[in-house]
Design an enzyme around this catalytic site. Structure first.
Site, PDB file in Angstrom:
ATOM      1  N   ASP A   1       0.839  -1.211   0.000  1.00 56.58           N
ATOM      2  CA  ASP A   1       0.000   0.000   0.000  1.00 56.58           C
ATOM      3  C   ASP A   1       0.874   1.261   0.000  1.00 56.58           C
ATOM      4  O   ASP A   1       0.360   2.377  -0.109  1.00 56.58           O
ATOM      5  CB  ASP A   1      -1.034  -0.013   1.132  1.00 56.58           C
ATOM      6  CG  ASP A   1      -0.422  -0.146   2.510  1.00 56.58           C
ATOM      7  OD1 ASP A   1       0.813  -0.166   2.621  1.00 56.58           O
ATOM      8  OD2 ASP A   1      -1.195  -0.234   3.493  1.00 56.58           O
ATOM      9  N   SER A   2       2.203   1.085   0.025  1.00 56.38           N
ATOM     10  CA  SER A   2       3.115   2.220  -0.210  1.00 56.38           C
ATOM     11  C   SER A   2       2.869   2.809  -1.601  1.00 56.38           C
ATOM     12  O   SER A   2       3.272   3.943  -1.869  1.00 56.38           O
ATOM     13  CB  SER A   2       4.580   1.773  -0.071  1.00 56.38           C
ATOM     14  OG  SER A   2       4.817   0.637  -0.877  1.00 56.38           O
TER      15      SER A   2
ATOM     16  N   ASP B   1      -0.927  -6.080  -0.247  1.00 58.37           N
ATOM     17  CA  ASP B   1      -1.385  -5.589   1.050  1.00 58.37           C
ATOM     18  C   ASP B   1      -2.897  -5.506   1.109  1.00 58.37           C
ATOM     19  O   ASP B   1      -3.542  -5.016   0.165  1.00 58.37           O
ATOM     20  CB  ASP B   1      -0.841  -4.168   1.284  1.00 58.37           C
ATOM     21  CG  ASP B   1       0.502  -4.173   1.988  1.00 58.37           C
ATOM     22  OD1 ASP B   1       0.855  -5.192   2.613  1.00 58.37           O
ATOM     23  OD2 ASP B   1       1.205  -3.153   1.903  1.00 58.37           O
TER      24      ASP B   1
ATOM     25  N   LYS C   1      -0.937  -9.578   2.887  1.00 58.12           N
ATOM     26  CA  LYS C   1      -0.242  -9.083   4.079  1.00 58.12           C
ATOM     27  C   LYS C   1      -1.165  -8.089   4.786  1.00 58.12           C
ATOM     28  O   LYS C   1      -1.875  -7.331   4.126  1.00 58.12           O
ATOM     29  CB  LYS C   1       1.071  -8.401   3.670  1.00 58.12           C
ATOM     30  CG  LYS C   1       1.822  -7.748   4.833  1.00 58.12           C
ATOM     31  CD  LYS C   1       3.239  -7.369   4.467  1.00 58.12           C
ATOM     32  CE  LYS C   1       3.399  -6.048   3.744  1.00 58.12           C
ATOM     33  NZ  LYS C   1       2.864  -4.864   4.475  1.00 58.12           N
TER      34      LYS C   1
ATOM     35  N   GLU D   1      -1.353  -5.597   8.640  1.00 57.88           N
ATOM     36  CA  GLU D   1      -0.566  -5.058   9.751  1.00 57.88           C
ATOM     37  C   GLU D   1      -1.204  -5.388  11.099  1.00 57.88           C
ATOM     38  O   GLU D   1      -2.396  -5.159  11.294  1.00 57.88           O
ATOM     39  CB  GLU D   1      -0.456  -3.532   9.600  1.00 57.88           C
ATOM     40  CG  GLU D   1       0.274  -3.114   8.334  1.00 57.88           C
ATOM     41  CD  GLU D   1       0.377  -1.590   8.191  1.00 57.88           C
ATOM     42  OE1 GLU D   1       0.004  -0.852   9.126  1.00 57.88           O
ATOM     43  OE2 GLU D   1       0.842  -1.155   7.113  1.00 57.88           O
TER      44      GLU D   1
ATOM     45  N   GLU E   1       9.064  -3.896  10.514  1.00 59.49           N
ATOM     46  CA  GLU E   1       9.363  -2.533  10.052  1.00 59.49           C
ATOM     47  C   GLU E   1       9.822  -1.651  11.218  1.00 59.49           C
ATOM     48  O   GLU E   1       9.139  -1.559  12.257  1.00 59.49           O
ATOM     49  CB  GLU E   1       8.117  -1.921   9.381  1.00 59.49           C
ATOM     50  CG  GLU E   1       8.382  -0.518   8.867  1.00 59.49           C
ATOM     51  CD  GLU E   1       7.476  -0.097   7.712  1.00 59.49           C
ATOM     52  OE1 GLU E   1       6.581  -0.856   7.328  1.00 59.49           O
ATOM     53  OE2 GLU E   1       7.704   1.016   7.194  1.00 59.49           O
TER      54      GLU E   1
HETATM   55  O1  KIV Z   1       3.489  -1.027   1.696  1.00 58.81           O
HETATM   56  C1  KIV Z   1       4.593  -1.555   1.542  1.00 58.81           C
HETATM   57  O2  KIV Z   1       5.228  -1.391   0.513  1.00 58.81           O
HETATM   58  C2  KIV Z   1       5.095  -2.389   2.625  1.00 58.81           C
HETATM   59  C3  KIV Z   1       6.524  -2.808   2.599  1.00 58.81           C
HETATM   60  C4  KIV Z   1       7.519  -1.825   2.290  1.00 58.81           C
HETATM   61  C5  KIV Z   1       6.886  -3.627   3.773  1.00 58.81           C
HETATM   62  O3  KIV Z   1       4.365  -2.730   3.484  1.00 58.81           O
END
Ligand code: KIV
Length: 256
Positions: free
Chosen positions: A47-48, A86, A114, A116, A183
């Protein structure tokens, strides 16, 4: 290039063989294909994407529709790398949302999802796994909680935080998470977790002793020059290369 399809079992086997796991973000077809050609075994539609591609101030604005859109593009590269995505902010607050949204990501091409959090999301994690979708944990600094926390803070400095991180990592691993992203965890705590649990730890800003490392590809390649996290050493300056190429082309207009 990865010569064979990478599975979650292979990622776990890499830890058992003591082989470091390289992981990077990929939000589209071209990047997924390039990183796969580089032999990166673990790709994430993180989600980055919201910050380095979509221009949001943090990841809390990213929607399921946006992750699905980028995931479909990355999946079209058919990488041999393991490709995951994510679950965005507020998409896994209830067990039924977590399962429904994990299924949507799996349908869009995610080979794992993934999310959190630690023991507080364990019911969601177990339900996702019971539905046959591999799960990757994410502990330490949780970007989806940045507004509550008031910033991106290092985790594991205090004894209570260290115990919580260890217990959360153990609980996620016991539930069946195939890997856990750590992280901004203090390096000694990240090392202790990596030694304690059987699932591979994938560190980001958490020191050298994790079983693997993940970075936002834009940070690694210098493609988002307006902000680079302190722990990243960019290995290229793609932003400067783009500016040079554009300037050269602009100057050539009319003369070539
Ligand atoms: O959102 C993301 O890109 C991430 C990673 C950098 C771990 O969660």
């Amino acid at each position: 290039m990865n010569s064979k399809k990478i599975t979650v079992s292979e990622i776990r086997a890499m830890k058992n063989r003591g082989e470091k796991i390289a992981a990077l973000t990929a939000y589209d077809f071209a990047m997924a294909k390039l990183l796969d050609e580089c032999g990166v075994p673990f790709l994430l539609v993180g989600d980055s994407v919201g910050m380095v591609v979509l221009g949001y101030p943090d990841t809390t604005h990213v929607t399921m529709a946006e992750i699905e859109h980028h995931l479909r593009a990355a999946a079209r590269a058919k990488p041999n790398a393991l490709l995951g995505a994510d679950l965005p902010f507020k998409s896994y607050e209830t067990i039924s949302d977590a399962v429904a949204n994990a299924k949507k990501l799996a349908a869009a091409g995610a080979e794992f999802v993934k999310a959190e959090g630690g023991r507080e999301i364990l019911p969601q994690v177990k339900a996702i796994l019971e539905n046959g979708i591999p799960f990757c944990g994410h502990l330490g600094m949780l970007p989806q909680h940045v507004l509550e926390e008031g910033g991106y803070k290092i985790k594991g400095k205090q004894e209570a935080e260290q115990q919580k991180l260890l217990a959360d990592a153990q609980a996620l691993a016991d539930a069946g998470a195939f890997a856990i992203v750590l992280e901004l965890v203090t390096p000694p705590v990240a090392k202790a977790i990596s030694e304690k649990i059987s699932a591979p730890t994938i560190g980001i800003g958490s020191g050298p002793d994790c079983d693997g490392q993940i970075l936002v590809t834009h940070d690694l390649t210098g493609s988002f020059p307006w902000f680079t996290p302190k722990f990243v050493k960019p290995r290229a300056n793609c932003a400067a290369e783009i500016k040079t190429a554009v300037a050269a082309w602009k100057n050539s207009i009319g003369s070539e």
